[in-house]
Design a protein around this motif. Structure first.
Motif, PDB file in Angstrom:
ATOM      1  N   GLU A  98       0.816  -1.216   0.000  1.00 36.45           N
ATOM      2  CA  GLU A  98       0.000   0.000   0.000  1.00 36.45           C
ATOM      3  C   GLU A  98       0.852   1.269   0.000  1.00 36.45           C
ATOM      4  N   ILE A  99       2.086   1.161   0.473  1.00 34.31           N
ATOM      5  CA  ILE A  99       2.990   2.311   0.482  1.00 34.31           C
ATOM      6  C   ILE A  99       3.718   2.429  -0.857  1.00 34.31           C
ATOM      7  N   TYR A 100       4.225   1.322  -1.382  1.00 35.15           N
ATOM      8  CA  TYR A 100       5.108   1.370  -2.537  1.00 35.15           C
ATOM      9  C   TYR A 100       4.403   1.287  -3.896  1.00 35.15           C
ATOM     10  N   ALA A 101       3.253   0.643  -3.954  1.00 29.63           N
ATOM     11  CA  ALA A 101       2.547   0.547  -5.242  1.00 29.63           C
ATOM     12  C   ALA A 101       2.050   1.924  -5.649  1.00 29.63           C
ATOM     13  N   PRO A 102       2.013   2.205  -6.941  1.00 32.75           N
ATOM     14  CA  PRO A 102       1.496   3.511  -7.376  1.00 32.75           C
ATOM     15  C   PRO A 102       0.045   3.685  -6.931  1.00 32.75           C
ATOM     16  N   GLN A 103      -0.271   4.861  -6.512  1.00 38.42           N
ATOM     17  CA  GLN A 103      -1.621   5.161  -6.067  1.00 38.42           C
ATOM     18  C   GLN A 103      -2.591   5.100  -7.249  1.00 38.42           C
ATOM     19  N   PHE A 104      -3.832   4.854  -6.965  1.00 42.21           N
ATOM     20  CA  PHE A 104      -4.885   4.743  -7.978  1.00 42.21           C
ATOM     21  C   PHE A 104      -4.555   3.664  -9.011  1.00 42.21           C
ATOM     22  N   GLY A 105      -3.874   2.608  -8.572  1.00 40.71           N
ATOM     23  CA  GLY A 105      -3.593   1.475  -9.446  1.00 40.71           C
ATOM     24  C   GLY A 105      -2.657   1.769 -10.599  1.00 40.71           C
ATOM     25  N   GLY A 106      -1.953   2.895 -10.551  1.00 41.35           N
ATOM     26  CA  GLY A 106      -1.063   3.265 -11.639  1.00 41.35           C
ATOM     27  C   GLY A 106      -1.725   4.166 -12.671  1.00 41.35           C
ATOM     28  N   TYR A 107      -2.952   4.579 -12.386  1.00 34.07           N
ATOM     29  CA  TYR A 107      -3.634   5.525 -13.270  1.00 34.07           C
ATOM     30  C   TYR A 107      -3.220   6.951 -12.909  1.00 34.07           C
ATOM     31  N   ASP A 108      -3.282   7.828 -13.884  1.00 34.53           N
ATOM     32  CA  ASP A 108      -2.930   9.234 -13.730  1.00 34.53           C
ATOM     33  C   ASP A 108      -3.940   9.905 -12.784  1.00 34.53           C
ATOM     34  N   PRO A 109      -3.494  10.452 -11.643  1.00 32.76           N
ATOM     35  CA  PRO A 109      -4.439  11.061 -10.706  1.00 32.76           C
ATOM     36  C   PRO A 109      -5.136  12.303 -11.268  1.00 32.76           C
ATOM     37  N   VAL A 110      -4.519  12.977 -12.215  1.00 29.85           N
ATOM     38  CA  VAL A 110      -5.176  14.136 -12.840  1.00 29.85           C
ATOM     39  C   VAL A 110      -6.326  13.646 -13.711  1.00 29.85           C
ATOM     40  N   GLY A 111      -6.110  12.570 -14.431  1.00 25.46           N
ATOM     41  CA  GLY A 111      -7.190  11.960 -15.210  1.00 25.46           C
ATOM     42  C   GLY A 111      -8.290  11.445 -14.304  1.00 25.46           C
ATOM     43  N   ILE A 112      -7.906  10.789 -13.213  1.00 28.18           N
ATOM     44  CA  ILE A 112      -8.892  10.283 -12.255  1.00 28.18           C
ATOM     45  C   ILE A 112      -9.720  11.438 -11.706  1.00 28.18           C
ATOM     46  N   ALA A 113      -9.083  12.554 -11.393  1.00 30.70           N
ATOM     47  CA  ALA A 113      -9.798  13.727 -10.880  1.00 30.70           C
ATOM     48  C   ALA A 113     -10.844  14.214 -11.886  1.00 30.70           C
ATOM     49  N   ARG A 114     -10.567  14.019 -13.175  1.00 27.51           N
ATOM     50  CA  ARG A 114     -11.512  14.400 -14.235  1.00 27.51           C
ATOM     51  C   ARG A 114     -12.514  13.294 -14.527  1.00 27.51           C
ATOM     52  N   GLY A 115     -12.357  12.142 -13.861  1.00 28.89           N
ATOM     53  CA  GLY A 115     -13.274  11.032 -14.089  1.00 28.89           C
ATOM     54  C   GLY A 115     -12.880  10.132 -15.248  1.00 28.89           C
ATOM     55  N   VAL A 116     -11.601  10.192 -15.665  1.00 25.45           N
ATOM     56  CA  VAL A 116     -11.123   9.404 -16.801  1.00 25.45           C
ATOM     57  C   VAL A 116      -9.918   8.576 -16.357  1.00 25.45           C
ATOM     58  N   PRO A 117     -10.009   7.236 -16.438  1.00 22.68           N
ATOM     59  CA  PRO A 117      -8.872   6.402 -16.038  1.00 22.68           C
ATOM     60  C   PRO A 117      -7.806   6.324 -17.134  1.00 22.68           C
ATOM     61  N   LEU A 118      -6.839   7.234 -17.096  1.00 27.95           N
ATOM     62  CA  LEU A 118      -5.733   7.242 -18.051  1.00 27.95           C
ATOM     63  C   LEU A 118      -4.554   6.491 -17.458  1.00 27.95           C
ATOM     64  N   GLN A 119      -4.006   5.570 -18.214  1.00 26.75           N
ATOM     65  CA  GLN A 119      -2.860   4.786 -17.760  1.00 26.75           C
ATOM     66  C   GLN A 119      -1.667   5.688 -17.505  1.00 26.75           C
ATOM     67  N   GLY A 120      -1.057   5.544 -16.332  1.00 25.78           N
ATOM     68  CA  GLY A 120       0.153   6.289 -16.025  1.00 25.78           C
ATOM     69  C   GLY A 120       1.357   5.702 -16.731  1.00 25.78           C
ATOM     70  N   ASN A 121       2.358   6.520 -16.922  1.00 26.20           N
ATOM     71  CA  ASN A 121       3.605   6.120 -17.557  1.00 26.20           C
ATOM     72  C   ASN A 121       4.651   5.991 -16.443  1.00 26.20           C
ATOM     73  N   ALA A 122       5.322   4.855 -16.390  1.00 28.54           N
ATOM     74  CA  ALA A 122       6.278   4.593 -15.306  1.00 28.54           C
ATOM     75  C   ALA A 122       7.451   5.560 -15.286  1.00 28.54           C
ATOM     76  N   THR A 123       7.685   6.276 -16.378  1.00 31.40           N
ATOM     77  CA  THR A 123       8.797   7.217 -16.415  1.00 31.40           C
ATOM     78  C   THR A 123       8.360   8.661 -16.169  1.00 31.40           C
ATOM     79  N   ILE A 124       7.059   8.877 -16.006  1.00 34.98           N
ATOM     80  CA  ILE A 124       6.539  10.213 -15.672  1.00 34.98           C
ATOM     81  C   ILE A 124       5.887  10.065 -14.304  1.00 34.98           C
ATOM     82  N   TRP A 125       6.597  10.416 -13.265  1.00 29.12           N
ATOM     83  CA  TRP A 125       6.210  10.055 -11.911  1.00 29.12           C
ATOM     84  C   TRP A 125       6.497  11.186 -10.938  1.00 29.12           C
ATOM     85  N   LEU A 126       5.964  10.999  -9.736  1.00 29.08           N
ATOM     86  CA  LEU A 126       6.219  11.937  -8.648  1.00 29.08           C
ATOM     87  C   LEU A 126       5.923  11.222  -7.336  1.00 29.08           C
ATOM     88  N   VAL A 127       6.792  11.392  -6.364  1.00 25.25           N
ATOM     89  CA  VAL A 127       6.502  10.930  -5.012  1.00 25.25           C
ATOM     90  C   VAL A 127       6.055  12.162  -4.236  1.00 25.25           C
TER      91      VAL A 127
END
Length: 168
Positions: A98-127
């Motif tokens: 729960e700590i190390y896995a990407p949040q929101f299952g690896g989906y882009d949180p900005v997309g999630i905020a808009r209601g769209v599940p966009l796949q995150g890119n492992a090289t575009i990240w932020l802690v």
């Protein structure tokens, strides 16, 4: 050739050019649509079953950079295969996914905020807030970094409805 036939040929050439341009752009638009049409609760490669393209989720925290994991250090969690660079990273993840896995299952949180599940890119990240977030675009990461609270509040509100539409 008559002037009327020359105009007809020019018109056909124009339509052919537009058709060719549409064909060339179709694969690009299809790829973007497919990226936005991901249906898993955890983003995984459909061919390998690997989460976050085989990158070590713990390395984002320990190395401050994405690092490719190795097949010799794998763990299965949440229906995905996770790879790690070493045994200690694997143990840390298994103990606290729960700590190390990407949040929101690896989906882009900005997309999630808009209601769209966009796949995150492992090289575009932020802690942020000791959690890993993956983004579909650098612009989304930059917007999130400028105001994480705003996006997280909206994403947390949207996530329960979105996750209900995603497959197990």
């Amino acid at each position: 050739m008559t002037a009327q036939r020359q105009e007809g040929n020019a018109l056909r050439l124009g339509f052919a050019t537009i058709g060719l341009a549409a064909l060339l752009l179709c694969p690009a638009s299809a790829a973007l649509w497919a990226q936005g049409a991901t249906t898993e609760r955890i983003v995984v490669d459909r061919h390998t079953g690997l989460a976050i393209d085989g990158f070590d989720p713990v390395a984002y925290f320990t190395d401050g950079a994405p690092r490719i994991g190795e097949a010799g250090f794998e763990a299965s969690a949440a229906g995905a295969i996770w790879r790690f660079r070493n045994a200690s990273n694997r143990a840390a993840f298994v103990g606290h996914p729960e700590i190390y896995a990407p949040q929101f299952g690896g989906y882009d949180p900005v997309g999630i905020a808009r209601g769209v599940p966009l796949q995150g890119n492992a090289t575009i990240w932020l802690v942020a807030g000791q959690r890993l977030y993956l983004f579909s675009r650098e612009d989304d990461r930059d917007a999130f970094a400028a105001s994480p609270e705003r996006y997280l509040a909206a994403a947390r509100q949207q996530w329960p409805a979105l996750i209900a539409t995603l497959a197990d």
